[in-house]
Design an enzyme around this catalytic site. Structure first.
Site, PDB file in Angstrom:
ATOM      1  N   LYS A 176       0.957  -0.932  -0.398  1.00  0.00           N
ATOM      2  CA  LYS A 176       0.176   0.018  -0.345  1.00  0.00           C
ATOM      3  C   LYS A 176       0.620   1.530   0.016  1.00  0.00           C
ATOM      4  O   LYS A 176       0.802   1.942  -0.465  1.00  0.00           O
ATOM      5  CB  LYS A 176      -0.834   0.044   1.053  1.00  0.00           C
ATOM      6  CG  LYS A 176      -1.886   1.313   0.993  1.00  0.00           C
ATOM      7  CD  LYS A 176      -2.581   1.950   2.481  1.00  0.00           C
ATOM      8  CE  LYS A 176      -1.595   3.309   2.195  1.00  0.00           C
ATOM      9  NZ  LYS A 176      -2.169   3.172   3.726  1.00  0.00           N
ATOM     10  N   ASP A 188      -6.619   1.461   0.930  1.00  0.00           N
ATOM     11  CA  ASP A 188      -6.664   1.973   2.707  1.00  0.00           C
ATOM     12  C   ASP A 188      -7.815   1.661   2.879  1.00  0.00           C
ATOM     13  O   ASP A 188      -9.067   1.159   2.016  1.00  0.00           O
ATOM     14  CB  ASP A 188      -6.469   3.149   3.166  1.00  0.00           C
ATOM     15  CG  ASP A 188      -7.600   4.814   2.844  1.00  0.00           C
ATOM     16  OD1 ASP A 188      -7.664   5.506   3.093  1.00  0.00           O
ATOM     17  OD2 ASP A 188      -8.555   3.619   2.121  1.00  0.00           O
TER      18      ASP A 188
END
Ligand code: SF4
Length: 221
Positions: free
Chosen positions: A126, A144
């Site tokens: 991420k 997220d």
């Protein structure tokens, strides 16, 4: 008569169009000066709000705002400054470690590949995706908690995992839309579709996507 949004594709097209109308500009939520300070800010944002990170980083940049200066700092000095962001022992070690490796492996520059970024301490997929998209403008879809939650609520994915959600969203949206769109979904998640739960009938996006929905539905957190 077929329901207007009975496929993931039609729902995705509506979400993309409507979020662009709601958020034409897509400013980057984490304050930074360059790819290095963005990388460090994203690392600090793990289990912490961007607002809190933005409160902490001015003091950290005053201490060191480039890999060479950061690598010279005692880890406990970094930890002291970043403590309000949580997980400070791990994050301080990671910031110190990645600064040293950027010098050793990349001449002090932040690399431009997922592989090289994800080989740095404290940098997962991420974080690497955020840096690739927001620092280097490369197509990426960082997933997220907000994006993982909303994608499920809008039935764009079954949300078994963030990896699955990323795969599903990348398949549903054209590559050139990924960078602005992931920010727009985050903005919408913060402003309207929070983790506090919802009955799936309160706002225009679900009302438009699921017009036949008249009663509250169990919504995943
Ligand atoms: S109705 Fe609820 S679940 Fe659906 S988008 Fe709005 S806030 Fe999110």
């Amino acid at each position: 008569m077929t329901k207007p949004f009975n496929t993931k594709q039609t729902r995705a097209a509506y979400v993309d169009r409507r979020l662009e109308q709601l958020y034409p500009e897509t400013p980057i939520p984490l304050d930074h000066q360059d790819p290095f300070t963005l990388l460090v800010a994203v690392l600090l944002s793990a289990q912490c709000t961007d607002k809190r990170v933005n409160q902490v980083t001015p003091q950290l940049w005053a201490l060191a705002d480039n890999p060479a200066a950061m690598a010279k700092q005692p880890i406990d000095r970094i930890q002291e400054i970043i403590r309000p962001c949580g997980l400070s022992p791990q994050k301080a070690r990671a910031i110190s470690g990645l600064s040293r490796l950027l010098l050793e492996r990349h001449g002090g520059a932040v690399p431009r590949t997922f592989e090289e970024l994800e080989s740095l301490p404290g940098v997962g997929h991420k974080t690497a995706s955020v840096v690739m998209s927001q620092a280097w403008g490369m197509p990426a879809f960082p997933v997220d908690t907000h994006i993982h939650r909303l994608a499920q609520r809008w039935k764009l994915t079954d949300g078994r995992s963030v990896e699955q959600t990323e795969r599903d969203l990348k398949r549903l949206f054209p590559e050139e839309r990924w960078n602005p769109l992931h920010l727009r979904i985050i903005y919408y998640g913060r402003e309207h579709c929070t983790a506090r739960g919802c009955d799936g009938t309160v706002c225009e996006i679900c009302r438009t996507l699921f017009p036949a929905r008249t009663k509250p539905v169990p919504i995943r957190k």
